[in-house]
Design a protein around this motif. Structure first.
Motif, PDB file in Angstrom:
ATOM      1  N   ILE A 380       0.944  -1.222   0.003  1.00  0.00           N
ATOM      2  CA  ILE A 380       0.002   0.010  -0.032  1.00  0.00           C
ATOM      3  C   ILE A 380       0.842   1.284   0.112  1.00  0.00           C
ATOM      4  O   ILE A 380       0.737   2.414  -0.858  1.00  0.00           O
ATOM      5  CB  ILE A 380      -0.875  -0.005   1.211  1.00  0.00           C
ATOM      6  N   ASN A 381       1.771   1.131   0.692  1.00  0.00           N
ATOM      7  CA  ASN A 381       2.859   2.305   0.788  1.00  0.00           C
ATOM      8  C   ASN A 381       3.442   2.643  -0.622  1.00  0.00           C
ATOM      9  O   ASN A 381       3.671   3.884  -1.115  1.00  0.00           O
ATOM     10  CB  ASN A 381       4.025   2.068   1.735  1.00  0.00           C
ATOM     11  N   ALA A 382       3.889   1.402  -1.279  1.00  0.00           N
ATOM     12  CA  ALA A 382       4.447   1.766  -2.660  1.00  0.00           C
ATOM     13  C   ALA A 382       3.251   2.432  -3.604  1.00  0.00           C
ATOM     14  O   ALA A 382       3.716   3.063  -4.585  1.00  0.00           O
ATOM     15  CB  ALA A 382       4.709   0.300  -3.364  1.00  0.00           C
ATOM     16  N   ILE A 383       2.125   1.832  -3.539  1.00  0.00           N
ATOM     17  CA  ILE A 383       0.963   2.299  -4.206  1.00  0.00           C
ATOM     18  C   ILE A 383       0.934   3.815  -4.196  1.00  0.00           C
ATOM     19  O   ILE A 383       0.684   4.731  -5.005  1.00  0.00           O
ATOM     20  CB  ILE A 383      -0.331   1.649  -4.001  1.00  0.00           C
ATOM     21  N   VAL A 384       0.939   4.165  -2.697  1.00  0.00           N
ATOM     22  CA  VAL A 384       0.770   5.763  -2.412  1.00  0.00           C
ATOM     23  C   VAL A 384       1.903   6.576  -2.993  1.00  0.00           C
ATOM     24  O   VAL A 384       1.685   7.390  -3.536  1.00  0.00           O
ATOM     25  CB  VAL A 384       0.534   5.759  -1.065  1.00  0.00           C
ATOM     26  N   ASN A 386       3.961   5.994  -5.423  1.00  0.00           N
ATOM     27  CA  ASN A 386       3.915   6.034  -6.740  1.00  0.00           C
ATOM     28  C   ASN A 386       2.544   6.741  -7.335  1.00  0.00           C
ATOM     29  O   ASN A 386       2.483   6.831  -8.700  1.00  0.00           O
ATOM     30  CB  ASN A 386       3.927   4.520  -7.459  1.00  0.00           C
ATOM     31  N   GLY A 387       1.778   7.320  -6.610  1.00  0.00           N
ATOM     32  CA  GLY A 387       0.634   8.024  -7.048  1.00  0.00           C
ATOM     33  C   GLY A 387      -0.490   7.027  -7.809  1.00  0.00           C
ATOM     34  O   GLY A 387      -1.141   7.627  -8.515  1.00  0.00           O
ATOM     35  N   ALA A 392      -6.521   2.676  -7.928  1.00  0.00           N
ATOM     36  CA  ALA A 392      -6.971   1.508  -6.960  1.00  0.00           C
ATOM     37  C   ALA A 392      -8.492   1.971  -6.514  1.00  0.00           C
ATOM     38  O   ALA A 392      -9.400   1.039  -6.493  1.00  0.00           O
ATOM     39  CB  ALA A 392      -6.108   1.184  -5.995  1.00  0.00           C
ATOM     40  N   VAL A 393      -8.731   3.291  -6.182  1.00  0.00           N
ATOM     41  CA  VAL A 393      -9.774   3.487  -5.679  1.00  0.00           C
ATOM     42  C   VAL A 393     -10.894   3.564  -6.915  1.00  0.00           C
ATOM     43  O   VAL A 393     -12.209   2.940  -6.776  1.00  0.00           O
ATOM     44  CB  VAL A 393      -9.759   5.040  -5.228  1.00  0.00           C
ATOM     45  N   ALA A 453      -3.493   7.253   2.425  1.00  0.00           N
ATOM     46  CA  ALA A 453      -2.430   7.970   2.413  1.00  0.00           C
ATOM     47  C   ALA A 453      -2.059   8.503   3.584  1.00  0.00           C
ATOM     48  O   ALA A 453      -0.655   8.204   4.055  1.00  0.00           O
ATOM     49  CB  ALA A 453      -2.305   9.054   1.289  1.00  0.00           C
ATOM     50  N   ASP A 454      -2.856   9.231   4.290  1.00  0.00           N
ATOM     51  CA  ASP A 454      -2.640   9.848   5.704  1.00  0.00           C
ATOM     52  C   ASP A 454      -2.051   8.652   6.869  1.00  0.00           C
ATOM     53  O   ASP A 454      -1.194   8.839   7.301  1.00  0.00           O
ATOM     54  CB  ASP A 454      -3.773  10.393   6.292  1.00  0.00           C
TER      55      ASP A 454
END
Length: 468
Positions: A380-384, A386-387, A392-393, A453-454
C-alpha cells in the motif's frame, strides 16, 4: 471563473479558464503564508511576515508561482466538475496570463487539454433481464479432472523406443550461428508436445530414441542472441514415459480422504459443478456489461489507447516496429474493449451513487498484495508513493458498481429459470442496516484515498521516530 470549451477530438477537449482576481487572491495569500514559513526576514518571526513584505523582499513573481502550483490543479478540477466532464488522463496545462504585481488587475488565464470520457446514456436497469447459458458438467469433465489427479501421483519410467508426444526426454542443446557455438545446455528435461521451448523442437524430437541427435533451424528466444536465427543441435540422452496409477479404490484411498472410487468421482463431479457455477457467474458478468454497451457508440480516447496498445505489445515481448499487423489489430481490439468496459462501469458507479470506503480500498490492495506474496503495508505504501492510489480507488468503484448493477437485474438460464448469483454478488447493500453502517464509516473515493495515504504517512512517521 469563466470556462470555455473547445472540442479537439470526440474524446479530447481544451478548456480555457479565466479566474477572477477575487477568486485567485486566496491562493496568493496562502502562497505568501507558505513562503513566510520558509524565509528569514529581519524583524519578523517565521510564519508571521506580512504579505506586502513578502511581495517586496521575495518578489511577487515567486508568490504567483507558488499560487499557480497549488491553485491551478484545484481550479482545473472545479472547471471539470462545473462542466460535468470526467478526465481520463493528466491534463496538459499552459498558463497564458498572470498578474505581474499585487495591484495588477490581470486575471489568471490558463488552458488545459485533456482526454475525457465521452457522453453516453446507460440503459435503465429496472426490469432488465439477461440470459446466461446453463452450466453443464459432462462425464468428460469429470474424467479430465481425474486424469489430472492421476498425473500428480504418476511416475516416469525409462522406455526403449522412439520419443512421442507426452514423453519426457533428457536432451542436450547447442545453438550455432555462422559455424560458432553461441549457447548450449545439457541434461534439460523436456515434455514433448508442450511447446515450451524453441519453435521446431517438438517436431525435431518426435521419433528420436536415446543416443540419437538431429539439427533444425530455429530462432533463439533468450540470451545475447535473442531473436537471431540459429542452427540448433539436439541430442536425446534418455526417453521416459509417464506411468499413471490405476483408477480404482486403492487410488481413491491414496489420493483422497475417500475409501472408494465412486465416492471420489462423486466429489470430483461436485467440484466440477462448483467450477461450472463460477464460470456461469463470469458469463453473467460479461453478458451484463455487453447488455449495458448494446447499441451505444462509445469512442475511446486516442492517446490513452495508443499508450495501452504499446504497453500490451511490450508486455508480449513485441515492439511497435516488430509486431505484425495481426498482433497490432488484436492489441487494439483488446484495449478498445477494456477502455469501453471501464468507461461504462465508471458511469454505472456514478449512476448508482456507489460509495468507496477506506476499508474497501485497503482490503482491495491487501488482497492484491497477498496474491503476490507481498507485505500489505509495504505494498500500500508503494501504491501511495507511486501515485497509483487513485487508480485503485477507481477499480474498487467499478467493481462495486458492477456488483450493485448485477444485483438490480434478473439473470435467467436458457430454460427461463431465474438464476441465484447471490453467492458471487454478495449482499444487497441497500438495506437500512448496511446503509446506516456505511453512513458512519464511508467516504467518497477521493476521501478514501486521502485517508489511506494519511494512514501510511503516519505509520512511516512513527517508524522514523522509533528509529531515532
Amino acid at each position: 471563473m469563466k470556462i470555455s470549451v473547445r472540442n479537439l477530438e470526440p474524446t479530447k477537449v481544451r478548456l480555457t479558464i479565466t479566474v477572477d482576481r477575487d477568486e485567485f487572491d486566496p491562493y496568493l495569500d496562502a502562497a505568501r503564508k507558505e513562503i513566510g514559513k520558509q524565509v528569514n526576514v529581519p524583524g519578523f518571526r517565521k510564519g508571521h511576515v506580512p504579505g506586502p513584505i513578502i511581495d517586496q523582499r521575495i518578489g511577487f513573481a515567486a508568490v504567483v508561482g507558488e499560487a499557480i502550483n497549488h491553485g491551478v490543479p484545484e481550479l482545473y478540477s472545479k472547471a471539470l466538475s462545473e462542466k460535468q466532464m470526467h478526465a481520463m488522463d493528466q491534463p496538459q496545462i499552459d498558463v497564458k496570463d498572470v498578474p505581474e504585481s499585487a495591484k495588477d488587475d490581470t486575471k489568471l488565464k490558463f488552458t488545459a487539454e485533456v482526454e475525457i470520457r465521452p457522453q453516453f446514456d446507460l440503459p435503465d436497469l429496472e426490469g432488465m433481464e439477461i440470459e446466461v447459458a446453463k452450466p453443464e458438467v459432462t462425464d468428460e469433465d469429470v474424467d479430465k479432472r481425474l486424469d489430472n489427479l492421476r498425473k500428480r501421483f504418476g511416475t516416469l519410467v525409462s522406455v526403449d523406443r522412439p520419443a512421442q508426444k507426452g514423453d519426457y526426454a533428457s536432451i542436450d542443446l547447442e545453438a550455432v550461428i555462422d559455424g560458432e557455438s553461441v549457447d548450449s545446455q545439457q541434461g534439460v528435461s523436456y515434455e514433448l508436445g508442450s511447446n515450451t521451448m524453441l519453435d521446431g523442437l517438438d517436431e525435431a524430437l518426435d521419433g528420436l530414441s536415446a543416443g540419437e541427435e538431429t539439427t533444425f533451424d530455429g530462432t533463439l528466444e533468450a540470451g545475447d542472441h535473442q531473436g537471431e536465427k540459429a542452427q540448433i543441435k539436439v541430442k536425446v540422452n534418455s526417453v521416459k514415459a509417464e506411468e499413471l496409477p490405476e483408477l480404482d479404490d486403492d487410488f481413491a484411498k491414496e489420493a483422497s480422504e475417500f475409501d472408494t472410487l465412486d465416492e471420489l468421482k462423486a466429489d470430483v463431479r461436485k467440484q466440477c459443478e462448483t467450477d461450472a457455477e463460477g464460470r456461469q457467474a463470469t458469463d453473467a458478468r460479461d453478458a451484463f456489461i455487453a447488455k449495458l454497451e448494446d447499441g451505444l457508440d462509445i469512442p475511446v480516447p486516442k492517446g490513452i489507447k495508443e499508450s495501452m496498445v504499446a504497453d500490451q505489445l511490450k508486455n508480449g515481448g513485441k515492439g511497435a516496429d516488430s509486431a505484425s499487423k495481426e498482433e497490432k489489430d488484436e492489441a487494439e481490439k483488446n484495449v478498445e474493449k477494456e477502455l469501453r468496459d471501464q468507461m461504462v462501469l465508471d458511469a454505472l458507479a456514478e449512476k448508482l451513487q456507489v460509495s468507496v470506503t477506506q476499508v474497501d480500498v485497503t482490503n482491495f490492495l491487501a488482497s492484491i498484495a497477498q496474491q503476490y506474496g507481498m507485505d500489505p503495508s509495504a505494498f500500500i505504501n508503494a501504491i501511495v508513493q507511486n501515485g497509483q492510489l487513485g487508480s485503485a480507488v477507481q477499480e474498487v468503484g467499478r467493481s462495486k458498481g458492477m456488483l450493485a448493477g448485477m444485483r438490480a437485474v434478473t439473470f435467467k438460464d436458457s430454460d427461463g429459470k431465474a438464476l441465484d448469483l447471490s453467492r458471487f454478488l454478495g449482499e444487497d447493500e441497500d438495506d437500512a442496516a448496511q446503509a446506516e453502517a456505511e453512513e458512519d464509516e464511508s467516504v467518497q473515493a477521493a476521501s478514501a484515498a486521502a485517508a489511506v495515504a494519511d494512514q501510511i504517512s503516519h505509520e512511516d512517521s512513527n517508524e522514523g521516530d522509533s528509529q531515532e
